[in-house]
Scaffold this motif. Structure first.
Motif, PDB file in Angstrom:
ATOM      1  N   ASP A   1      11.618  63.176  98.414  1.00 40.18           N
ATOM      2  CA  ASP A   1      10.384  62.431  98.668  1.00 40.18           C
ATOM      3  C   ASP A   1      10.424  61.971 100.127  1.00 40.18           C
ATOM      4  OD1 ASP A   1       8.095  60.854  98.391  1.00 40.18           O
ATOM      5  OD2 ASP A   1       9.247  59.138  97.665  1.00 40.18           O
ATOM      6  N   ARG A   2       9.389  62.301 100.908  1.00 41.73           N
ATOM      7  CA  ARG A   2       9.418  62.006 102.342  1.00 41.73           C
ATOM      8  C   ARG A   2       8.171  61.263 102.810  1.00 41.73           C
ATOM      9  NH1 ARG A   2      11.797  68.062 103.405  1.00 41.73           N
ATOM     10  NH2 ARG A   2      13.878  67.553 102.625  1.00 41.73           N
ATOM     11  N   MET A   3       8.377  60.314 103.681  1.00 44.15           N
ATOM     12  CA  MET A   3       7.249  59.654 104.342  1.00 44.15           C
ATOM     13  C   MET A   3       6.929  60.428 105.614  1.00 44.15           C
ATOM     14  SD  MET A   3       9.184  56.188 105.599  1.00 44.15           S
ATOM     15  CE  MET A   3      10.974  56.166 105.466  1.00 44.15           C
ATOM     16  N   THR A   4       5.650  60.501 105.932  1.00 43.02           N
ATOM     17  CA  THR A   4       5.169  61.199 107.118  1.00 43.02           C
ATOM     18  C   THR A   4       4.305  60.208 107.886  1.00 43.02           C
ATOM     19  OG1 THR A   4       5.195  63.304 105.904  1.00 43.02           O
ATOM     20  CG2 THR A   4       3.891  63.223 107.932  1.00 43.02           C
ATOM     21  N   LEU A   5       4.869  59.657 108.947  1.00 41.14           N
ATOM     22  CA  LEU A   5       4.245  58.561 109.676  1.00 41.14           C
ATOM     23  C   LEU A   5       3.880  58.986 111.091  1.00 41.14           C
ATOM     24  CD1 LEU A   5       6.731  55.688 108.703  1.00 41.14           C
ATOM     25  CD2 LEU A   5       4.619  56.328 107.546  1.00 41.14           C
ATOM     26  N   LYS A   6       2.705  58.567 111.533  1.00 44.53           N
ATOM     27  CA  LYS A   6       2.248  58.843 112.900  1.00 44.53           C
ATOM     28  C   LYS A   6       2.094  57.519 113.641  1.00 44.53           C
ATOM     29  CE  LYS A   6      -1.939  60.498 113.435  1.00 44.53           C
ATOM     30  NZ  LYS A   6      -3.041  61.492 113.476  1.00 44.53           N
ATOM     31  N   PHE A   7       2.814  57.401 114.745  1.00 48.14           N
ATOM     32  CA  PHE A   7       2.740  56.224 115.603  1.00 48.14           C
ATOM     33  C   PHE A   7       2.151  56.620 116.955  1.00 48.14           C
ATOM     34  CE2 PHE A   7       6.327  55.543 112.721  1.00 48.14           C
ATOM     35  CZ  PHE A   7       6.094  54.260 112.248  1.00 48.14           C
ATOM     36  N   VAL A   8       1.579  55.656 117.670  1.00 47.89           N
ATOM     37  CA  VAL A   8       1.078  55.914 119.012  1.00 47.89           C
ATOM     38  C   VAL A   8       1.655  54.894 119.990  1.00 47.89           C
ATOM     39  CG1 VAL A   8      -1.068  57.015 118.284  1.00 47.89           C
ATOM     40  CG2 VAL A   8      -1.020  54.539 118.651  1.00 47.89           C
ATOM     41  N   LYS A   9       1.843  55.335 121.218  1.00 48.89           N
ATOM     42  CA  LYS A   9       2.194  54.435 122.309  1.00 48.89           C
ATOM     43  C   LYS A   9       0.901  53.915 122.904  1.00 48.89           C
ATOM     44  CE  LYS A   9       4.764  54.326 126.703  1.00 48.89           C
ATOM     45  NZ  LYS A   9       5.730  55.077 127.540  1.00 48.89           N
ATOM     46  N   PRO A  10       0.660  52.626 122.870  1.00 48.90           N
ATOM     47  CA  PRO A  10      -0.629  52.094 123.360  1.00 48.90           C
ATOM     48  C   PRO A  10      -0.900  52.489 124.814  1.00 48.90           C
ATOM     49  CG  PRO A  10       0.591  50.415 122.178  1.00 48.90           C
ATOM     50  CD  PRO A  10       1.536  51.567 122.365  1.00 48.90           C
ATOM     51  N   ARG A  11      -2.168  52.702 125.112  1.00 49.63           N
ATOM     52  CA  ARG A  11      -2.564  53.030 126.485  1.00 49.63           C
ATOM     53  C   ARG A  11      -2.495  51.788 127.356  1.00 49.63           C
ATOM     54  NH1 ARG A  11      -4.784  58.008 126.875  1.00 49.63           N
ATOM     55  NH2 ARG A  11      -5.413  59.016 124.904  1.00 49.63           N
TER      56      ARG A  11
END
Length: 266
Positions: A256-266
């Motif tokens: 079972d895997r989590m798939t997370l997307k993060f961003v570096k703020p502009r």
């Protein structure tokens, strides 16, 4: 409640909302990369569990991007990313040692044209070693590595997130897949079991400066009970218990895997 706790709680709420939105469909170019001649039968056999085209589409990887693959190991994702980025992009393979780059170096030697976008870097790096230039990457990707940083000779997890943050351009994406440990996991240990709690991963990323941008269920596996004698490595493709319980574990499939997307703020 502390400021960090409030930020994490907000991120968790945002991720819950993100589940309601459909994942983007993979482009024709991305699907073609999963069928490229750079791939081996052993890697293709894992597609049913790892959903590479859908995962990379969710992270928004484009053919002209500068992409960093953290700890590529045997190069499972490298076999897809290299041809996908070959014409217009750049792919950094970032490993903890030269030994960690051996597999992808061998692939480039065997197929230099398909791997012409490939560059090498150390991660984490010390003075004098090749590094990914700060602020140069559009996307940083890490697949099933956080537990390795958490459970080792020293806990390197926060330092790893800090360094990935530094690699990215403002507005850049960190795409992360990790073995998922439910929050109410009893005596199952993070890191040592090969699993990590979602809240812990979000906390490390938030402290580094990232903002949670979304979450996909594409790599979730409700059959995974998480409580195995030899941790996540009990499941395929490792089968750490050998033939003991093999049919049961094969029926469960990969973790079972989590798939997370993060961003570096502009």
């Amino acid at each position: 409640m502390t400021r960090l706790a409030l930020v994490i709680a907000a991120g968790l709420s945002a991720a819950t909302a993100a589940y309601a939105a459909p994942d983007p469909a993979p482009s024709a170019a991305l699907v073609a990369a999963t069928k490229a001649g750079t791939r081996t039968p052993a890697t293709i056999a894992r597609d049913a569990f790892r959903h590479p085209a859908q995962t990379l589409a969710f992270f928004g990887v484009k053919p002209g991007d500068t992409v960093v693959e953290i700890w590529p190991s045997g190069g499972w994702y490298t076999e897809i990313l290299a041809p996908y980025l070959a014409a217009r992009g750049t792919l950094y393979a970032a490993a903890p040692s030269e030994k960690g780059l051996a597999a992808v170096r061998a692939k480039r030697q065997a197929m230099p044209e398909a791997y012409r976008a490939l560059r090498y870097a150390m991660f984490p790096a010390v003075a004098g070693q090749p590094t990914v230039p700060a602020g140069s990457a559009d996307v940083v990707l890490t697949f099933r590595n956080v537990h390795n940083w958490r459970f080792g000779a020293a806990d390197q997890t926060q330092a790893a997130f800090d360094q990935m943050f530094a690699m990215l351009k403002p507005g850049g994406t960190l795409g992360l897949v990790e073995h998922h440990l439910p929050e109410a996991s009893g005596k199952i240990e993070e890191g040592k079991s090969g699993y990590m709690k979602r809240s812990s991963v979000i906390a490390y990323a938030t402290k580094a400066g990232f903002k949670l941008a979304g979450e996909s269920a594409v790599n979730a596996n409700p059959k995974d009970t998480h409580d195995y004698p030899k941790g996540v490595w009990t499941l395929p493709p490792n089968y750490a218990e050998g033939d003991v319980g093999r049919a049961r574990y094969a029926a469960i499939g990969e973790s079972d895997r989590m798939t997370l997307k993060f961003v570096k703020p502009r």
